[in-house]
Every structure is written in C-alpha cells, then in structure tokens.
Design a protein around this motif. Structure first.
Motif, PDB file in Angstrom:
ATOM      1  N   GLY A 158       0.822  -1.199   0.000  1.00 44.44           N
ATOM      2  CA  GLY A 158       0.000   0.000   0.000  1.00 44.44           C
ATOM      3  C   GLY A 158       0.855   1.247   0.000  1.00 44.44           C
ATOM      4  N   ASP A 159       0.208   2.409   0.048  1.00 45.45           N
ATOM      5  CA  ASP A 159       0.902   3.690   0.001  1.00 45.45           C
ATOM      6  C   ASP A 159       1.069   4.324   1.368  1.00 45.45           C
ATOM      7  N   GLN A 160       0.654   3.619   2.442  1.00 42.06           N
ATOM      8  CA  GLN A 160       0.734   4.212   3.767  1.00 42.06           C
ATOM      9  C   GLN A 160       2.179   4.352   4.237  1.00 42.06           C
ATOM     10  N   VAL A 161       2.388   5.292   5.162  1.00 40.10           N
ATOM     11  CA  VAL A 161       3.660   5.407   5.864  1.00 40.10           C
ATOM     12  C   VAL A 161       3.364   5.550   7.351  1.00 40.10           C
ATOM     13  N   ALA A 162       4.232   4.970   8.172  1.00 40.27           N
ATOM     14  CA  ALA A 162       4.071   5.024   9.627  1.00 40.27           C
ATOM     15  C   ALA A 162       5.426   5.323  10.244  1.00 40.27           C
ATOM     16  N   THR A 163       5.479   6.336  11.111  1.00 37.25           N
ATOM     17  CA  THR A 163       6.762   6.821  11.613  1.00 37.25           C
ATOM     18  C   THR A 163       6.710   7.104  13.109  1.00 37.25           C
ATOM     19  N   VAL A 164       7.718   6.629  13.826  1.00 38.14           N
ATOM     20  CA  VAL A 164       7.988   7.077  15.190  1.00 38.14           C
ATOM     21  C   VAL A 164       9.178   8.025  15.097  1.00 38.14           C
ATOM     22  N   GLY A 165       8.923   9.299  15.317  1.00 35.43           N
ATOM     23  CA  GLY A 165       9.969  10.294  15.095  1.00 35.43           C
ATOM     24  C   GLY A 165      10.554  10.900  16.350  1.00 35.43           C
ATOM     25  N   ARG A 166       9.879  10.693  17.478  1.00 41.57           N
ATOM     26  CA  ARG A 166      10.374  11.274  18.716  1.00 41.57           C
ATOM     27  C   ARG A 166      10.167  10.285  19.850  1.00 41.57           C
ATOM     28  N   ILE A 224      16.421   1.245  35.289  1.00 46.48           N
ATOM     29  CA  ILE A 224      15.533   0.667  34.273  1.00 46.48           C
ATOM     30  C   ILE A 224      14.510   1.732  33.885  1.00 46.48           C
ATOM     31  N   PRO A 225      14.299   1.967  32.589  1.00 41.87           N
ATOM     32  CA  PRO A 225      13.312   2.968  32.172  1.00 41.87           C
ATOM     33  C   PRO A 225      11.912   2.626  32.684  1.00 41.87           C
ATOM     34  N   GLY A 226      11.315   3.593  33.374  1.00 45.60           N
ATOM     35  CA  GLY A 226       9.977   3.376  33.906  1.00 45.60           C
ATOM     36  C   GLY A 226       8.883   3.958  33.034  1.00 45.60           C
ATOM     37  N   ARG A 227       9.217   4.918  32.207  1.00 44.02           N
ATOM     38  CA  ARG A 227       8.218   5.500  31.312  1.00 44.02           C
ATOM     39  C   ARG A 227       8.876   5.931  30.012  1.00 44.02           C
ATOM     40  N   VAL A 228       8.228   5.639  28.910  1.00 42.49           N
ATOM     41  CA  VAL A 228       8.691   6.089  27.592  1.00 42.49           C
ATOM     42  C   VAL A 228       7.519   6.761  26.893  1.00 42.49           C
ATOM     43  N   GLU A 229       7.759   7.928  26.329  1.00 37.84           N
ATOM     44  CA  GLU A 229       6.758   8.630  25.535  1.00 37.84           C
ATOM     45  C   GLU A 229       7.299   8.782  24.117  1.00 37.84           C
ATOM     46  N   MET A 230       6.443   8.549  23.129  1.00 41.65           N
ATOM     47  CA  MET A 230       6.907   8.627  21.746  1.00 41.65           C
ATOM     48  C   MET A 230       5.761   9.025  20.821  1.00 41.65           C
ATOM     49  N   SER A 231       6.142   9.517  19.666  1.00 44.76           N
ATOM     50  CA  SER A 231       5.162   9.968  18.685  1.00 44.76           C
ATOM     51  C   SER A 231       4.851   8.867  17.683  1.00 44.76           C
ATOM     52  N   LEU A 232       3.662   8.959  17.105  1.00 43.87           N
ATOM     53  CA  LEU A 232       3.272   8.116  15.968  1.00 43.87           C
ATOM     54  C   LEU A 232       2.682   9.026  14.906  1.00 43.87           C
ATOM     55  N   ASP A 233       3.238   8.964  13.706  1.00 45.45           N
ATOM     56  CA  ASP A 233       2.729   9.718  12.564  1.00 45.45           C
ATOM     57  C   ASP A 233       2.322   8.718  11.497  1.00 45.45           C
ATOM     58  N   LEU A 234       1.029   8.725  11.141  1.00 43.15           N
ATOM     59  CA  LEU A 234       0.473   7.745  10.206  1.00 43.15           C
ATOM     60  C   LEU A 234      -0.217   8.484   9.070  1.00 43.15           C
ATOM     61  N   ARG A 235       0.107   8.110   7.811  1.00 41.33           N
ATOM     62  CA  ARG A 235      -0.442   8.841   6.664  1.00 41.33           C
ATOM     63  C   ARG A 235      -0.877   7.881   5.561  1.00 41.33           C
ATOM     64  N   ASP A 236      -1.998   8.224   4.926  1.00 36.92           N
ATOM     65  CA  ASP A 236      -2.491   7.472   3.772  1.00 36.92           C
ATOM     66  C   ASP A 236      -3.552   8.313   3.072  1.00 36.92           C
ATOM     67  N   LEU A 237      -3.847   7.984   1.823  1.00 35.68           N
ATOM     68  CA  LEU A 237      -4.855   8.724   1.060  1.00 35.68           C
ATOM     69  C   LEU A 237      -6.285   8.341   1.415  1.00 35.68           C
ATOM     70  N   SER A 238      -6.466   7.258   2.169  1.00 40.43           N
ATOM     71  CA  SER A 238      -7.805   6.760   2.486  1.00 40.43           C
ATOM     72  C   SER A 238      -8.055   6.842   3.987  1.00 40.43           C
ATOM     73  N   SER A 239      -9.147   7.474   4.380  1.00 43.84           N
ATOM     74  CA  SER A 239      -9.514   7.518   5.796  1.00 43.84           C
ATOM     75  C   SER A 239      -9.819   6.123   6.320  1.00 43.84           C
ATOM     76  N   ASP A 240     -10.504   5.312   5.507  1.00 42.26           N
ATOM     77  CA  ASP A 240     -10.821   3.942   5.929  1.00 42.26           C
ATOM     78  C   ASP A 240      -9.543   3.146   6.161  1.00 42.26           C
ATOM     79  N   ARG A 241      -8.563   3.356   5.295  1.00 44.43           N
ATOM     80  CA  ARG A 241      -7.295   2.645   5.455  1.00 44.43           C
ATOM     81  C   ARG A 241      -6.580   3.098   6.726  1.00 44.43           C
ATOM     82  N   LEU A 242      -6.619   4.385   7.018  1.00 43.75           N
ATOM     83  CA  LEU A 242      -6.026   4.887   8.248  1.00 43.75           C
ATOM     84  C   LEU A 242      -6.685   4.265   9.479  1.00 43.75           C
TER      85      LEU A 242
END
Length: 425
Positions: free
Chosen positions: A260-268, A279-297
C-alpha cells in the motif's frame, strides 16, 4: 473540448530563477539555507518584496483578515470567480530556497507572462501568499472556515500571540472569520510545489500530477513500566518500558511496511528517568500515520492498537495512545488532474501520478473548491534543508505547466458555466 497549448506562450525561466535567488537573501543563513519564520522581520520583508513583484506583474494586492496576501489579475468576464494559485513564503528553521516560495513566485511569473502578452483569461487569476503554512496553517484554515476559536493554538513559534502577529502583517484576529471563502467565490485552486520527496527523481519524470494529499493521524504513545535499579533487579522481574516501547516501534514499522501507500513513523522518543543505572519506567513517543484513504487509516490504527495490547500484556506494562492531530485526506479533482496531464503531453514533458505525503495549503483549499497540485523534482528527495534544490529547468517546466493548466481550466469552467445556464433555461 480538446485543448491545444500555444507553444509561443512560455514563462521566462531566468526571471523566475532570479526571483527565487533574490528572495532567498531575506533570512539567509551562513550555511546557505534560509530562515523566514512566519511573522518574523524576515517574513515581513519578504512579503514587501513579493508585493512589489505582484504589482509590477499587473496585479492589485490586498491583505485579508487572516494575513493572507492576495494578488489579483483581472479577467475578461465581470462575474467570473478567480482561478487561484499560490503557496507560502514562510519557512521552517534552516530551510531551503524552494519549499512554498517556488509556488508563489511561479504564480507571479505566470501572471507576468500573460500581462506582457496583453492577454487576460475569462476568469481573474489570484496568487495567494498564505500566512504561516509551516506551523499553524492559519491562513489557509481561515479561508476554509476551519479555524478553531482558541487563539492560543495559533501562537508564533516563539510564543507571540496570534493577535499581534496578524496585526503586524495587516490581518485581524477579531474578525478573522471574514477571511472565509465560499465555493462560489473560487473557480479552482492549483498549487505548484517542489515534491519534497524522491519519487520523481527515481522515476526520471519531469512533472508529478498529484492524486491527492494524504490524511495524517498523529498520536502520543505513553508506555508505563516500573523504574528500578539496573543492577539489583533480575531480568525476569522487570517491567522495562523501553523494551516494550522498542517492540511498539517494530510493530508500527511492520504495519507501515504492508502493501500500500501508507507510511508510519515514530519520530520522537522521551525516556524517563533516562540515566544509565536505572531501568526505564516510562517512555513517551510519537506516531505519525499517513495514507490517502480515511478507511485505510482507521484499519491501520486498529492493527497498531491490537499489537500494542499484546505487547503490554507480554511485558507487564501499560500503554496508552492520545490523539494529537487528525487531518483528513484531500483528493485532487479528477478534471484538474486530467488537465495537468494533458498539458504535460502537449509540452512533451514526462509525468507520473503520485500522492503528496506532506501537508500543503491545497489540503485546506480542497474543502472550499476544486483542487489540484503540480510537483517538480527535488534533487535527492531533500527538503526542509539548506541542501534543498530544484534545477532552473525543472522550475521553468513546472511554471509552464501551471500557466497552461490555468488556461485550460479557464476554458473548462467557462464551458461548464455555459452548459449549466442552458440546462437551467
């Protein structure tokens, strides 16, 4: 109707190149890049220069309540809505010379070419410099009537209130809703832009016919584990948030790598407590998800959530997702796509169809009127960088495609209006 490109009507590529280089001097950085943050002194100086060029090209210039600068070249028909083009001249920090700027200056060059030939279309042409595209998109969102009422959401990058920013460039937050345009007030919008990606260069195509602008969903993912001593806590007894977060990153990558044409990225990613012996007790991260179809997203997000639930259960962690952005896809108008492709054929320029995976002013303009986009290659696919480069030949090609696409659309919407009048009669 069959359109025929007039081969003698062409932009002056050297003049366009000179404008691009001159504007790049405003906000120039030592590394050769450009920094013109929206509403900054550099941005205001650039607006003044672009305004002068608009006037010299034969346009009248106005500023709407959202700070958008609008150059208007009159048409022959008194009641025809304008064909609109344009982009932005504000930049990200450490930008290149072409992102946004090229679309504005090419629009001015198109009008100047018509003006020098003494030629007017039936429809007026508007060239818009949209306000603050790179951060808040306040200009195009106001035109589309999609601004949120809280002014705190539209502060400048350095935290200045939007009210003061708009006042500086001739806008007015208190009556910003007056900038909203209706579908009847615009015939169509066509944005010319550098691709900002590697597809055209890889495919060795001169022009990209954009099929649409992808929808974008952005989330903030929080993984909660248990922080404890790195030396005294046995491995089987750990709730390591970073181990779980790493598995989440891999799961997101697997979802993005499906056909498909989707892309998915963890950038931060932010780590707590972020010290070598804990030991890490908490991790916060971003998710960026893109596609031409809302249903696909929606489908991709469901798959990611399912994977996250399994990871949380297996690692003894708690994982939550909070939505930060939801931009719906913006398909390009099929007739405008066809017109662009036809012009490419008539000008003997190679082309391909492709989606835009970056947001543009055109995304919001599609909520108001028929929208299309034209891409030209970015060398190496690089953008938002001082090394961003598009050759003068490619810049001229794109401007000529824009010129003749507007001419074709002028005939198309004139014919459509005449046909509607016959039906109504």
């Amino acid at each position: 109707m069959v359109y025929q490109v007039a081969s003698t009507l062409a932009v002056k590529g050297d003049r366009l190149t000179a404008m691009i280089r001159q504007l790049a001097q405003l906000g120039k950085l030592p590394n050769g890049g450009v920094q013109r943050l929206a509403f900054s002194p550099e941005d205001c100086h650039a607006r003044s220069l672009v305004r002068r060029w608009m006037v010299e090209a034969g346009m009248t210039v106005s500023i709407d309540e959202a700070g958008n600068m609008i150059g208007r070249y009159p048409g022959r028909a008194q009641d025809a809505p304008p064909l609109v083009t344009g982009s932005h001249i504000d930049t990200v920090p450490n930008a290149g010379h072409y992102d946004g700027t090229y679309g504005v200056l090419a629009g001015i060059e198109v009008v100047k070419t018509l003006s020098e030939q003494g030629r007017r279309l039936d429809h007026p042409i508007e060239v818009i410099v949209f306000a603050d595209e790179e951060r808040t998109m306040v200009g195009c969102k106001a035109i589309a009537g999609r601004l949120l009422p809280d002014p705190e959401l539209y502060r400048s990058r350095d935290g200045e209130p939007i009210q003061a920013c708009l006042e500086r460039v001739g806008g007015d937050w208190d009556i910003i809703d007056h900038a909203r345009r209706t579908p009847e007030s615009i015939a169509a919008f066509v944005e010319l832009h550098v691709e900002q990606g590697p597809v055209l260069a890889a495919e060795q195509k001169q022009i990209g016919v954009v099929t649409g602008i992808v929808g974008q969903r952005r989330y903030w993912i929080t993984v909660e584990g248990q922080s404890s001593h790195a030396g005294t806590t046995p491995m089987p007894m750990r709730q390591d948030a970073l181990v779980a977060a790493s598995q989440v990153v891999l799961a997101i990558s697997q979802v993005g790598n499906q056909p498909g044409d989707q892309v998915a990225t963890v950038g931060r990613m932010d780590l707590h407590p972020n010290v070598p012996n804990s030991i890490p007790g908490r991790v916060e991260m971003s998710l960026d998800l893109r596609d031409l179809s809302s249903d696909r997203l929606d489908q991709l997000l469901a798959e990611i959530r399912q994977a996250i639930d399994k990871i949380a259960a297996a690692t003894g962690t708690s994982i939550s997702m909070a939505q930060r952005l939801d931009n719906e896809p913006a398909p390009a108008n099929s007739h405008i796509q066809h017109a662009i492709a036809q012009v490419c054929q008539d000008l003997d320029l190679s082309y391909c169809h492709l989606p835009s995976r970056a947001s543009h002013d055109a995304q919001e303009m599609s909520r108001v009127t028929d929208m299309g986009m034209i891409f030209v290659p970015s060398e190496g696919g690089i953008s938002h960088s001082e090394t961003e480069y598009t050759s003068p030949a490619d810049c001229a090609n794109g401007a000529n495609v824009l010129l003749h696409t507007l001419i074709q659309l002028d005939q198309h919407y004139r014919s459509s209006k005449a046909a509607r009048a016959v039906v109504q009669a």
